[in-house]
Design a protein around this motif. Structure first.
Motif, PDB file in Angstrom:
ATOM      1  N   ASP A  65      -2.904   4.003  -7.057  1.00 16.49           N
ATOM      2  CA  ASP A  65      -4.159   3.253  -6.914  1.00 16.49           C
ATOM      3  C   ASP A  65      -4.296   2.110  -7.913  1.00 16.49           C
ATOM      4  OD1 ASP A  65      -4.992   4.739  -4.742  1.00 16.49           O
ATOM      5  OD2 ASP A  65      -6.118   6.179  -5.963  1.00 16.49           O
ATOM      6  N   PHE A  66      -3.893   2.320  -9.168  1.00 17.36           N
ATOM      7  CA  PHE A  66      -4.073   1.265 -10.174  1.00 17.36           C
ATOM      8  C   PHE A  66      -3.326  -0.004  -9.783  1.00 17.36           C
ATOM      9  CE2 PHE A  66      -0.021   2.837 -11.616  1.00 17.36           C
ATOM     10  CZ  PHE A  66       0.621   1.723 -12.136  1.00 17.36           C
TER      11      PHE A  66
ATOM     12  N   GLU B 292       0.801  -1.221   0.000  1.00 11.37           N
ATOM     13  CA  GLU B 292       0.000   0.000   0.000  1.00 11.37           C
ATOM     14  C   GLU B 292       0.837   1.275   0.000  1.00 11.37           C
ATOM     15  OE1 GLU B 292      -2.681  -0.684   3.249  1.00 11.37           O
ATOM     16  OE2 GLU B 292      -4.154  -1.608   1.909  1.00 11.37           O
TER      17      GLU B 292
ATOM     18  N   ILE C   5      -2.465  -0.900  -6.580  1.00  9.96           N
ATOM     19  CA  ILE C   5      -3.153  -1.453  -5.405  1.00  9.96           C
ATOM     20  C   ILE C   5      -4.363  -2.273  -5.851  1.00  9.96           C
ATOM     21  CG2 ILE C   5      -4.542  -0.872  -3.374  1.00  9.96           C
ATOM     22  CD1 ILE C   5      -2.598   1.446  -2.858  1.00  9.96           C
ATOM     23  N   GLU C   6      -5.134  -1.742  -6.787  1.00 10.82           N
ATOM     24  CA  GLU C   6      -6.316  -2.461  -7.280  1.00 10.82           C
ATOM     25  C   GLU C   6      -5.917  -3.761  -7.977  1.00 10.82           C
ATOM     26  OE1 GLU C   6      -8.384   0.363  -9.737  1.00 10.82           O
ATOM     27  OE2 GLU C   6      -8.640   1.738  -8.040  1.00 10.82           O
ATOM     28  N   ARG C   7      -4.850  -3.739  -8.760  1.00  9.30           N
ATOM     29  CA  ARG C   7      -4.385  -4.935  -9.465  1.00  9.30           C
ATOM     30  C   ARG C   7      -3.955  -6.006  -8.476  1.00  9.30           C
ATOM     31  NH1 ARG C   7      -0.553  -4.261 -14.572  1.00  9.30           N
ATOM     32  NH2 ARG C   7      -2.466  -3.278 -15.217  1.00  9.30           N
TER      33      ARG C   7
ATOM     34  N   ARG D 235      -4.875  -6.277  -5.224  1.00 10.48           N
ATOM     35  CA  ARG D 235      -6.046  -6.740  -4.451  1.00 10.48           C
ATOM     36  C   ARG D 235      -6.891  -7.715  -5.253  1.00 10.48           C
ATOM     37  NH1 ARG D 235      -7.603  -1.172  -1.264  1.00 10.48           N
ATOM     38  NH2 ARG D 235      -5.950  -1.389   0.312  1.00 10.48           N
ATOM     39  N   ALA D 236      -6.944  -7.544  -6.546  1.00  4.33           N
ATOM     40  CA  ALA D 236      -7.712  -8.471  -7.397  1.00  4.33           C
ATOM     41  C   ALA D 236      -7.101  -9.870  -7.391  1.00  4.33           C
ATOM     42  CB  ALA D 236      -7.781  -7.931  -8.822  1.00  4.33           C
TER      43      ALA D 236
END
Length: 135
Positions: free
Chosen positions: A125-126, A84, A128-130, A132-133
């Motif tokens: 953010d992009f 993060e 972090i989202e990748r 978390r997926a």
């Protein structure tokens, strides 16, 4: 967490004068395992190169636990430990039986904006989202 493994058979050119794997080669093994980990995430060096971010290593630790010798099969596992605020990747290199570690360590990479050179204190953010997926 997300992990990836890199396999390497110890060759003659990996050894130092004491006939054990030269300490600097573990950094190379860490890099190869880290690259495999980034492949799993879908954000390896070619994708970093085309993004707006650079990811220099800002800290590194290597702990040598036992020697590896010619012909041994090594497996270096890279595991994403933090993501993060920075990327902390933990490493363990194991020999032959994959039970006994020969080396361990970590690296820390921070996001730097390509154009300004400013270090960020949060992962974009992009990414972090990748990550978390995949979790």
């Amino acid at each position: 967490m997300i992990s990836a493994c890199h396999e390497h058979r110890v060759q003659l050119f990996d050894l130092d004068a004491m006939q054990v794997v030269w300490h600097g080669n573990y950094v190379r093994l860490f890099e190869q395992a880290r690259s495999a980990l980034f492949d799993r995430i879908g954000y390896n060096y070619p994708q970093m190169d085309t993004s707006d971010y650079l990811w220099p290593i800002v800290d590194m630790r290597v702990k040598f636990l036992r020697p590896a010798t010619f012909g041994q099969q090594l497996c270096t596992t890279a595991t994403l430990g933090e993501y993060e605020n920075r990327l902390r990747i933990d490493y363990v290199t194991r020999a032959d039986d994959h039970e006994h570690p020969v080396c361990s360590g970590f690296t820390i990479q921070a996001a730097v904006e390509r154009h300004s050179g400013e270090m960020l204190y949060r992962t974009p953010d992009f990414l972090i989202e990748r990550i978390r997926a995949l979790l």
